[in-house]
Design an enzyme around this catalytic site. Structure first.
Site, PDB file in Angstrom:
ATOM      1  N   ASP A  87      49.477  32.676  43.438  1.00  0.00           N
ATOM      2  CA  ASP A  87      49.930  33.469  44.584  1.00  0.00           C
ATOM      3  C   ASP A  87      49.670  32.660  45.856  1.00  0.00           C
ATOM      4  O   ASP A  87      48.798  31.795  45.897  1.00  0.00           O
ATOM      5  CB  ASP A  87      49.213  34.825  44.639  1.00  0.00           C
ATOM      6  CG  ASP A  87      47.696  34.689  44.720  1.00  0.00           C
ATOM      7  OD1 ASP A  87      47.128  33.867  43.972  1.00  0.00           O
ATOM      8  OD2 ASP A  87      47.068  35.393  45.532  1.00  0.00           O
ATOM      9  N   GLU A 150      44.554  35.753  44.006  1.00  0.00           N
ATOM     10  CA  GLU A 150      43.394  35.136  44.655  1.00  0.00           C
ATOM     11  C   GLU A 150      43.401  35.418  46.140  1.00  0.00           C
ATOM     12  O   GLU A 150      42.358  35.618  46.750  1.00  0.00           O
ATOM     13  CB  GLU A 150      43.391  33.628  44.393  1.00  0.00           C
ATOM     14  CG  GLU A 150      42.072  32.945  44.757  1.00  0.00           C
ATOM     15  CD  GLU A 150      41.924  32.593  46.234  1.00  0.00           C
ATOM     16  OE1 GLU A 150      40.780  32.405  46.685  1.00  0.00           O
ATOM     17  OE2 GLU A 150      42.944  32.507  46.954  1.00  0.00           O
TER      18      GLU A 150
END
Ligand code: ZN
Length: 461
Positions: A87, A150
């Protein structure tokens, strides 16, 4: 073994695979979350992309509900984990070539995620691919674990490790070289003012006090409103002069509005900034305020008097650094009377005792302390085989000493039981993570891939 040569032999494929990954705008979008895509379709696509590459190259893959997944190679009971994430933070405005239009220029690859963390993730993947293609015998399995959350709440690793075996040890290529083996404990709390029954006939009534937006930043701006018939301009000017402060003061129909500028900094080192809240509160402290306002200002001045918690008697220090305390968000009005507390403490500090001290001091000032988040410190000993192996590999390949680093922030490595952050930013390289025109030097990615290949082999052989 010439690891760098092995990487160079695969340079074109590496760049092609990386560009494909960088084209996917894998930003969290919960409005489009669905089963198997908890973080939205774009993040899902990035995970599928890694699975496709992994399957193409002959790895076993596993999807853990779209939260995370892994590519696996080798046999054995134990697992070496490499923890990456797919991400990225939102693009923001002002990109020269477009955030998801990966562009190679002057030896750099420019795109959102090139540095954090798709570039380093792909370097680690190529390290693993090289170990596999060389057919080197391993005694452990190696898993490249790809998380998908994250940048937000780490739901990816929580969900993943609920279902999957914790690696014996591992590293996260999501920070700096050489090695970060110690991370401070992180405490986030809120001080809430308790109601006061007593009233006073003070000449000054504090209407509002507002400063800061984020608990992990030193606030660079503060504003207060004060109702009074007294004249304060001169006093305020004198205060600004004495403390070389930058503020304004406007009087309108019985109410003063004061503003103060400070200097922003990350809460990892509050001394790099100047708290606008603290400076403005210093002026208000000597005025006879209403009791509620007076107590609030006292709190600001007492709890955040220094960045090391010395005035609170909660200081602590070891080779991983000092305890630090930051006041990031201050809200005082009729609805809310709060101040956030962000504490980062070294792993040897007895934190529960210190927290109790802080609680008692807060209570004596009329505030209760509520915990919002608490992450214990993370530390892998200097003589742990993981640390020694990675240090050897780093020194062999770079010719530089692999000094160990302790930091106040939290890297992804702390979600491994025995994990350290290991690259991919080399000492001296500019940290452009989360910024517009984020880039990574291609040479650094290739160097990192060679280091990762050897590190994986040494850890898993
Ligand atoms: Zn990252």
């Amino acid at each position: 073994m010439n690891w760098r040569q092995e990487v160079d032999n695969r340079k074109e494929a590496f760049l092609t695979d990386l560009q494909g990954l960088l084209q996917i705008p894998s930003v969290l979008d919960e409005s489009k979350s669905a089963p198997d895509m908890p973080f939205g379709p774009d993040v899902r696509r990035a995970l599928d992309y890694m699975f496709e590459i992994g399957e193409r190259d002959g790895f076993k893959t596993k999807d853990v509900g779209g939260y995370a997944g892994h590519l696996e190679y080798g046999d054995g009971e134990e697992i070496v984990g490499i923890l990456c994430h797919l991400d990225v933070v939102p693009a923001g405005e002002g990109w020269t070539y477009g955030a998801f239009n990966p562009t190679i220029k002057d030896g750099k690859i420019i795109a959102r995620g090139s540095n954090d963390d798709k570039g380093p993730s792909m370097a680690a993947y190529y390290g693993l691919r090289i170990v596999k293609e060389l057919g080197l015998p391993l005694s452990k399995r190696v898993r490249l674990i790809a998380g998908c959350d994250e940048e937000s709440e780490w739901r990816c690793v929580r969900e993943y490790f609920k279902q999957e075996q914790m690696p014996t040890y591992g590293f996260a290529p999501d920070a700096d070289f050489p090695i970060i083996n110690a991370e401070k404990g992180l405490y986030d709390g809120v001080l809430k003012q308790l109601p006061i029954q007593r009233t006073s006939g003070a000449a000054y009534h504090l209407v509002s006090f507002m400063s800061g937006e984020r608990p992990n930043m030193v606030p660079d701006f503060a504003k207060a409103e004060l109702k009074t018939d007294e004249v304060l301009e001169e006093k305020f000017e004198a205060y600004l002069e004495k403390y070389e402060a930058d503020g304004t003061c406007v009087y309108d129909r019985g109410t003063y509005t004061f503003t103060m500028k400070g200097k922003a900094a990350h809460a990892m080192e509050p001394d790099n900034g100047i708290s606008a809240a603290y400076v403005l509160a210093g002026f208000l402290l000597h005025l006879p305020l209403d009791i509620q306002g007076e107590r609030y200002i006292e709190l600001v001045r007492h709890v955040f008097a220094d960045s090391r918690g010395i005035s609170l008697g909660i200081e602590a220090s070891d080779e991983t650094g000092d305890l630090t305390i930051n006041g990031g968000v201050f809200r005082y009005n009729t609805e809310e009377r709060t101040a956030t507390v962000n504490i980062r403490y070294p792993y040897t500090a007895k934190f529960e005792e210190r927290l109790q001290n802080l609680r008692e001091i807060a209570l004596s000032l009329g505030f209760e302390l509520k915990t919002r988040q608490h992450m214990p410190p993370h530390h892998v000993a200097e003589d742990h085989p993981l640390v020694k192996t990675l240090a050897d590999v780093y020194e062999r390949q770079t010719g530089e000493h692999a000094n160990l680093m302790a930091i106040g922030g939290g890297t992804y490595a702390r979600s491994l039981q025995a994990g350290v952050a290991f690259g991919a930013l080399f000492p001296g390289a500019k940290d452009v993570a989360h910024q517009v025109d984020e880039y990574m030097e291609i040479e650094d990615l290739l160097r990192a891939a060679a280091i990762y290949a050897e590190a994986i082999y040494e850890l898993a052989k």
